[in-house]
Each structure stands twice: as structure tokens, then as C-alpha cells.
Design a protein around this motif. Structure first.
Motif, PDB file in Angstrom:
ATOM      1  N   VAL A  15       0.806  -1.200   0.141  1.00 41.05           N
ATOM      2  CA  VAL A  15      -0.115   0.108   0.129  1.00 41.05           C
ATOM      3  C   VAL A  15       0.924   1.249  -0.033  1.00 41.05           C
ATOM      4  O   VAL A  15       0.750   2.151  -0.893  1.00 41.05           O
ATOM      5  N   ILE A  16       1.782   1.372   0.970  1.00 38.91           N
ATOM      6  CA  ILE A  16       2.791   2.786   1.133  1.00 38.91           C
ATOM      7  C   ILE A  16       3.533   2.756  -0.517  1.00 38.91           C
ATOM      8  O   ILE A  16       3.751   3.841  -0.877  1.00 38.91           O
ATOM      9  N   GLY A  17       4.009   1.638  -1.018  1.00 40.60           N
ATOM     10  CA  GLY A  17       4.688   1.823  -2.067  1.00 40.60           C
ATOM     11  C   GLY A  17       3.899   2.058  -3.321  1.00 40.60           C
ATOM     12  O   GLY A  17       4.164   3.106  -4.007  1.00 40.60           O
ATOM     13  N   ILE A  18       2.832   1.623  -3.399  1.00 33.34           N
ATOM     14  CA  ILE A  18       1.628   2.118  -4.519  1.00 33.34           C
ATOM     15  C   ILE A  18       1.361   3.666  -4.322  1.00 33.34           C
ATOM     16  O   ILE A  18       1.373   4.477  -5.101  1.00 33.34           O
ATOM     17  N   LEU A  19       1.224   3.850  -3.087  1.00 36.62           N
ATOM     18  CA  LEU A  19       0.982   5.383  -2.522  1.00 36.62           C
ATOM     19  C   LEU A  19       1.997   6.228  -3.125  1.00 36.62           C
ATOM     20  O   LEU A  19       1.998   7.349  -3.534  1.00 36.62           O
ATOM     21  N   GLY A  20       3.308   6.036  -2.659  1.00 39.37           N
ATOM     22  CA  GLY A  20       4.522   6.438  -2.999  1.00 39.37           C
ATOM     23  C   GLY A  20       4.664   6.842  -4.534  1.00 39.37           C
ATOM     24  O   GLY A  20       5.205   7.939  -5.050  1.00 39.37           O
ATOM     25  N   VAL A  37       9.616  -3.118  -2.043  1.00 34.18           N
ATOM     26  CA  VAL A  37      10.738  -3.003  -1.040  1.00 34.18           C
ATOM     27  C   VAL A  37      10.545  -1.659  -0.767  1.00 34.18           C
ATOM     28  O   VAL A  37      10.905  -1.311   0.485  1.00 34.18           O
ATOM     29  N   LEU A  38      10.648  -0.640  -1.650  1.00 32.54           N
ATOM     30  CA  LEU A  38      10.541   0.915  -1.125  1.00 32.54           C
ATOM     31  C   LEU A  38       9.475   1.012  -0.452  1.00 32.54           C
ATOM     32  O   LEU A  38       9.794   2.064   0.627  1.00 32.54           O
ATOM     33  N   GLY A  39       8.415   0.655  -0.611  1.00 32.14           N
ATOM     34  CA  GLY A  39       7.196   0.754   0.405  1.00 32.14           C
ATOM     35  C   GLY A  39       7.333   0.469   1.588  1.00 32.14           C
ATOM     36  O   GLY A  39       7.100   0.918   2.772  1.00 32.14           O
ATOM     37  N   ILE A  71       9.648   9.710  -1.869  1.00 30.70           N
ATOM     38  CA  ILE A  71      10.913  10.302  -1.917  1.00 30.70           C
ATOM     39  C   ILE A  71      12.086   9.211  -2.417  1.00 30.70           C
ATOM     40  O   ILE A  71      12.859   9.242  -3.077  1.00 30.70           O
ATOM     41  N   LEU A  72      11.748   8.140  -1.848  1.00 26.97           N
ATOM     42  CA  LEU A  72      12.659   6.989  -2.122  1.00 26.97           C
ATOM     43  C   LEU A  72      12.291   6.345  -3.567  1.00 26.97           C
ATOM     44  O   LEU A  72      13.217   6.186  -4.235  1.00 26.97           O
ATOM     45  N   VAL A  73      10.987   6.497  -3.924  1.00 29.45           N
ATOM     46  CA  VAL A  73      10.788   6.147  -5.243  1.00 29.45           C
ATOM     47  C   VAL A  73      11.423   7.256  -6.322  1.00 29.45           C
ATOM     48  O   VAL A  73      12.043   6.799  -7.238  1.00 29.45           O
ATOM     49  N   ALA A  74      11.519   8.499  -5.873  1.00 35.55           N
ATOM     50  CA  ALA A  74      12.087   9.322  -6.740  1.00 35.55           C
ATOM     51  C   ALA A  74      13.369   9.481  -6.811  1.00 35.55           C
ATOM     52  O   ALA A  74      14.134   9.306  -7.965  1.00 35.55           O
ATOM     53  N   VAL A  75      14.040   9.124  -5.688  1.00 33.46           N
ATOM     54  CA  VAL A  75      15.567   8.857  -5.841  1.00 33.46           C
ATOM     55  C   VAL A  75      15.982   7.442  -6.472  1.00 33.46           C
ATOM     56  O   VAL A  75      17.041   7.678  -7.084  1.00 33.46           O
ATOM     57  N   VAL A  76      15.187   6.703  -6.359  1.00 36.13           N
ATOM     58  CA  VAL A  76      15.754   5.207  -6.983  1.00 36.13           C
ATOM     59  C   VAL A  76      15.158   5.408  -8.386  1.00 36.13           C
ATOM     60  O   VAL A  76      15.985   4.910  -9.359  1.00 36.13           O
ATOM     61  N   ALA A  77      14.298   5.954  -8.877  1.00 37.17           N
ATOM     62  CA  ALA A  77      13.616   5.793 -10.160  1.00 37.17           C
ATOM     63  C   ALA A  77      14.512   6.456 -11.241  1.00 37.17           C
ATOM     64  O   ALA A  77      14.628   6.254 -12.418  1.00 37.17           O
ATOM     65  N   GLY A  78      14.900   7.818 -10.791  1.00 39.34           N
ATOM     66  CA  GLY A  78      15.991   8.408 -11.727  1.00 39.34           C
ATOM     67  C   GLY A  78      17.157   7.703 -12.163  1.00 39.34           C
ATOM     68  O   GLY A  78      17.303   7.413 -13.176  1.00 39.34           O
ATOM     69  N   PRO A  79      17.926   7.504 -11.273  1.00 39.85           N
ATOM     70  CA  PRO A  79      19.216   6.565 -11.692  1.00 39.85           C
ATOM     71  C   PRO A  79      18.784   5.350 -12.310  1.00 39.85           C
ATOM     72  O   PRO A  79      19.260   4.663 -13.270  1.00 39.85           O
ATOM     73  N   TRP A  80      17.697   4.562 -11.916  1.00 37.04           N
ATOM     74  CA  TRP A  80      17.186   3.318 -12.639  1.00 37.04           C
ATOM     75  C   TRP A  80      16.919   3.530 -13.925  1.00 37.04           C
ATOM     76  O   TRP A  80      17.034   2.584 -14.894  1.00 37.04           O
ATOM     77  N   ARG A  81      16.147   4.669 -14.262  1.00 36.66           N
ATOM     78  CA  ARG A  81      15.729   4.999 -15.851  1.00 36.66           C
ATOM     79  C   ARG A  81      16.754   5.292 -16.377  1.00 36.66           C
ATOM     80  O   ARG A  81      17.020   4.827 -17.620  1.00 36.66           O
ATOM     81  N   ALA A  82      17.746   6.062 -16.059  1.00 35.72           N
ATOM     82  CA  ALA A  82      19.157   6.264 -16.808  1.00 35.72           C
ATOM     83  C   ALA A  82      19.846   5.362 -16.829  1.00 35.72           C
ATOM     84  O   ALA A  82      20.272   4.929 -18.173  1.00 35.72           O
ATOM     85  N   ARG A  83      19.835   4.278 -16.229  1.00 37.68           N
ATOM     86  CA  ARG A  83      20.751   2.863 -16.354  1.00 37.68           C
ATOM     87  C   ARG A  83      19.929   2.209 -17.227  1.00 37.68           C
ATOM     88  O   ARG A  83      20.567   1.582 -18.196  1.00 37.68           O
ATOM     89  N   HIS A  84      18.614   2.146 -17.225  1.00 31.37           N
ATOM     90  CA  HIS A  84      17.934   1.445 -18.337  1.00 31.37           C
ATOM     91  C   HIS A  84      17.992   1.860 -19.452  1.00 31.37           C
ATOM     92  O   HIS A  84      18.252   0.900 -20.675  1.00 31.37           O
ATOM     93  N   HIS A  85      17.975   3.251 -19.864  1.00 32.87           N
ATOM     94  CA  HIS A  85      18.166   3.576 -21.203  1.00 32.87           C
ATOM     95  C   HIS A  85      19.488   3.324 -21.765  1.00 32.87           C
ATOM     96  O   HIS A  85      19.792   3.200 -22.987  1.00 32.87           O
ATOM     97  N   ARG A  86      20.296   3.838 -20.979  1.00 33.25           N
ATOM     98  CA  ARG A  86      21.900   3.504 -21.359  1.00 33.25           C
ATOM     99  C   ARG A  86      22.162   2.043 -21.858  1.00 33.25           C
ATOM    100  O   ARG A  86      22.850   1.994 -22.790  1.00 33.25           O
ATOM    101  N   SER A  87      21.556   1.103 -21.031  1.00 36.32           N
ATOM    102  CA  SER A  87      21.993  -0.080 -21.551  1.00 36.32           C
ATOM    103  C   SER A  87      21.175  -0.518 -22.815  1.00 36.32           C
ATOM    104  O   SER A  87      21.706  -1.611 -23.447  1.00 36.32           O
ATOM    105  N   GLN A  88      20.386   0.171 -23.198  1.00 38.95           N
ATOM    106  CA  GLN A  88      19.575  -0.246 -24.386  1.00 38.95           C
ATOM    107  C   GLN A  88      19.923   0.467 -25.581  1.00 38.95           C
ATOM    108  O   GLN A  88      19.671   0.185 -26.827  1.00 38.95           O
ATOM    109  N   ALA A  89      20.682   1.452 -25.284  1.00 34.28           N
ATOM    110  CA  ALA A  89      21.427   2.277 -26.516  1.00 34.28           C
ATOM    111  C   ALA A  89      22.822   1.477 -27.040  1.00 34.28           C
ATOM    112  O   ALA A  89      23.172   0.677 -26.692  1.00 34.28           O
TER     113      ALA A  89
END
Length: 89
Positions: A15-20, A37-39, A71-89
Motif C-alpha cells: 500500500v505504501i509503495g503504491i501510494l509513493g 521494497v521501497l514501500g 521520496i525513495l521512489v523518486a531517488v531510485v527511479a531517476g538512476p534506474w531509468r538512466a541505467r535502463h536507457h543507457r543499457s538499451q542504447a
């Protein structure tokens, strides 16, 4: 930790993860397991923070937990997205 406590922790994490995730605008490139996990971490840290601030109303604690998870989702999602896009390029 009993079975009820474990089930409550799992439910709170979901629940907390989804709300986040809902608080953060846009699409987050993280999966549901990481959201869970972040929740859990957000629920734990937010509960600890609320206790430290002597807040005992359940709905205020829930809001604090959701904000910490966001806050945790925002902190983790940014680098996670950057790493995901970098690995597909």
C-alpha cells in the motif's frame, strides 16, 4: 515476528509503495517488486520518523510513510531509468 505481523508488513509495504508511486508525477521505470521494497522501507522509516515527532494519529503516520516512500521512489527511479536507457542504447 508472528504470521500476522509479517502479513501486515507485506500489506503495508504494498500500500505504501503504491501510494509513493502515485505521489510522484510521470512514469517510474521500476518494477512492482522494487515498489514493494521501497514501500516497506518507506513504511519503516516513516513510522520511525512519526514516532520521533510524537505523532500517533494513524492517518498522519500513513501520510508521512507515503511521502517517505515517494521520496525513495523518486531517488531510485531517476538512476534506474538512466541505467535502463543507457543499457538499451
Amino acid at each position: 515476528m508472528g504470521t500476522g505481523s509479517i502479513f501486515s508488513a507485506i500489506l503495508a509495504g504494498i500500500v505504501i509503495g503504491i501510494l509513493g508511486r502515485l505521489i510522484i508525477p510521470g512514469r517510474q521505470a521500476i518494477g512492482w517488486i522494487l515498489t514493494f521494497v521501497l514501500g516497506l522501507v518507506g513504511a519503516f522509516l516513516g513510522g520511525f520518523l512519526a514516532k520521533g515527532l510524537s505523532i500517533d494519529r494513524w492517518w498522519v503516520v500513513l501520510i508521512i510513510q507515503a511521502v517517505v516512500a515517494a521520496i525513495l521512489v523518486a531517488v531510485v527511479a531517476g538512476p534506474w531509468r538512466a541505467r535502463h536507457h543507457r543499457s538499451q542504447a
